[in-house]
Design an enzyme around this catalytic site. Sequence first.
Site, PDB file in Angstrom:
ATOM      1  N   ASP A  83     -16.446  -0.742   9.458  1.00 54.31           N
ATOM      2  CA  ASP A  83     -16.387  -0.646  10.927  1.00 54.31           C
ATOM      3  C   ASP A  83     -17.345   0.405  11.470  1.00 54.31           C
ATOM      4  OD1 ASP A  83     -15.105   1.653  10.119  1.00 54.31           O
ATOM      5  OD2 ASP A  83     -13.266   1.313  11.272  1.00 54.31           O
ATOM      6  N   GLY A  84     -18.024   1.126  10.581  1.00 57.58           N
ATOM      7  CA  GLY A  84     -18.954   2.157  11.029  1.00 57.58           C
ATOM      8  C   GLY A  84     -18.286   3.501  11.248  1.00 57.58           C
ATOM      9  N   GLU A 105       0.889  -1.173   0.000  1.00 56.23           N
ATOM     10  CA  GLU A 105       0.000   0.000   0.000  1.00 56.23           C
ATOM     11  C   GLU A 105       0.917   1.211   0.000  1.00 56.23           C
ATOM     12  OE1 GLU A 105      -2.490   0.564   3.426  1.00 56.23           O
ATOM     13  OE2 GLU A 105      -3.909   1.801   2.326  1.00 56.23           O
ATOM     14  N   ASN A 145     -12.177   6.175   1.469  1.00 54.15           N
ATOM     15  CA  ASN A 145     -11.176   6.629   2.433  1.00 54.15           C
ATOM     16  C   ASN A 145      -9.880   7.012   1.728  1.00 54.15           C
ATOM     17  OD1 ASN A 145     -12.674   4.159   4.323  1.00 54.15           O
ATOM     18  ND2 ASN A 145     -12.616   6.274   5.018  1.00 54.15           N
ATOM     19  N   GLY A 184      -6.420   3.806  10.195  1.00 54.95           N
ATOM     20  CA  GLY A 184      -6.456   2.351  10.254  1.00 54.95           C
ATOM     21  C   GLY A 184      -7.518   1.895  11.239  1.00 54.95           C
ATOM     22  N   ARG A 196     -22.076  17.149  -7.889  1.00 61.33           N
ATOM     23  CA  ARG A 196     -21.902  18.182  -8.899  1.00 61.33           C
ATOM     24  C   ARG A 196     -20.960  19.232  -8.347  1.00 61.33           C
ATOM     25  NH1 ARG A 196     -24.444  22.943 -10.559  1.00 61.33           N
ATOM     26  NH2 ARG A 196     -24.498  23.158 -12.823  1.00 61.33           N
ATOM     27  N   ASP A 206      -8.139  -3.695   7.045  1.00 58.27           N
ATOM     28  CA  ASP A 206      -7.195  -2.572   7.163  1.00 58.27           C
ATOM     29  C   ASP A 206      -6.779  -2.424   8.632  1.00 58.27           C
ATOM     30  OD1 ASP A 206      -5.518  -0.536   6.479  1.00 58.27           O
ATOM     31  OD2 ASP A 206      -7.068   0.936   6.067  1.00 58.27           O
TER      32      ASP A 206
END
Length: 395
Positions: free
Chosen positions: A261-262, A134, A224, A320, A232, A286
Amino acid sequence: MIRRWLHDAILVDPESGSEAPGCLLLEGERIAARCGPDAPAPESARPTSLHGARLAPGFLDVHHHGELAACQIDDARGALRRASASLVRHGVTAFLPTTIAWPAPELLARVEHIATAIARSEWPGAVPLGLHLEGPWILSAAAGAQPPAGIRPYDPREGAALFDRAGSLLRMVTLAPELPGAAALQAELARRRVVVALGHTLAGEQDVRAAVERGACHVTHLFNAMGCTRHRDPARPDDAPDGFAAVALAHEALGCDLIADGAHVHPDWLRIAARAKRERTVLISDRIDVPASGRDAWLGADRMRSDGVAWRLPDGRLAGSLLTLDVAARNVETWRVMTRAEAIAACTVRPARLLGIERTRGTLAVGARADLVELDAAGEVRATWVAGRRVYAAD
Ligand SMILES: [Zn+2]
């Protein structure tokens, strides 16, 4: 070769979405047969009753940092072993250890340690399948919590050294397609059959289209660390979709993964993504774990905070998760983002397809690896099997 007969189970088939009573015959590390609930136990097979548990393929997490984000460089093997042991408690039987944007010499050293550990070790539980890089080839302006000092454009010389160390263990790279050198990087990754995911980017429509033509097929943690989604932009007369997430959502060639995860994504946006990307919507953790000792400065006690759901920087930005895939699967079902069958598929057959390993992982098909998770009616993990062995039981 040990033969086991798993009976009194509800077989959860992520390919068909069905749940039905049945039995599995395991031979060594493989699934040798799949039978109806009344099939007689084969001779010489050891019977194990699952007492009515739901039996699904083991989960596959393609984005898991664990302690790697913060451990000592030479403790990669230890960090992976601890991840291997803890992941099976959450039904994960295989994962991609995921790096972050470290400066060049450190990244090279860490990749070497991780690749060596993967190639030479035996694992107490979940199996690390290979590397997910990543970064470091991501956009500073969309860094999220990635360390700024490690972010840089692609340099073919550095790439050659890294790819040489990682070899065939390099499975996935998250990159920003608008970066200088992205075309050369993608050409090299295509040659090596590495999955290219777009992420940590503010790319617009043209850059995304070009990246897809070069082989990009996926988006890392959609929503994220990327251009935000507005319907627009009044400042733009052409009224093009504004923000990478909108472009990515609309592009049919791109699947995506999500952190359910909310905290990272609102459930409504998870629902929109799941509808847009359908069977190419994957759940990831993640997850970051802070090692007991040897934490790096960027992830030091003075920078990272846990709010109980996710890691945050001092300014409140997300850095994270603390998520596990069993919880992610239950969350998306509870929030009506996915059906129960879709949630299981998003942790099993879908990530396996992303990596091109769906014949052997993420499936209950005959010939596949006997990597399995026993779930109760509420989706809690009761036990986990890796390569035909029950490596974890809840009680
Ligand atoms: Zn990550």
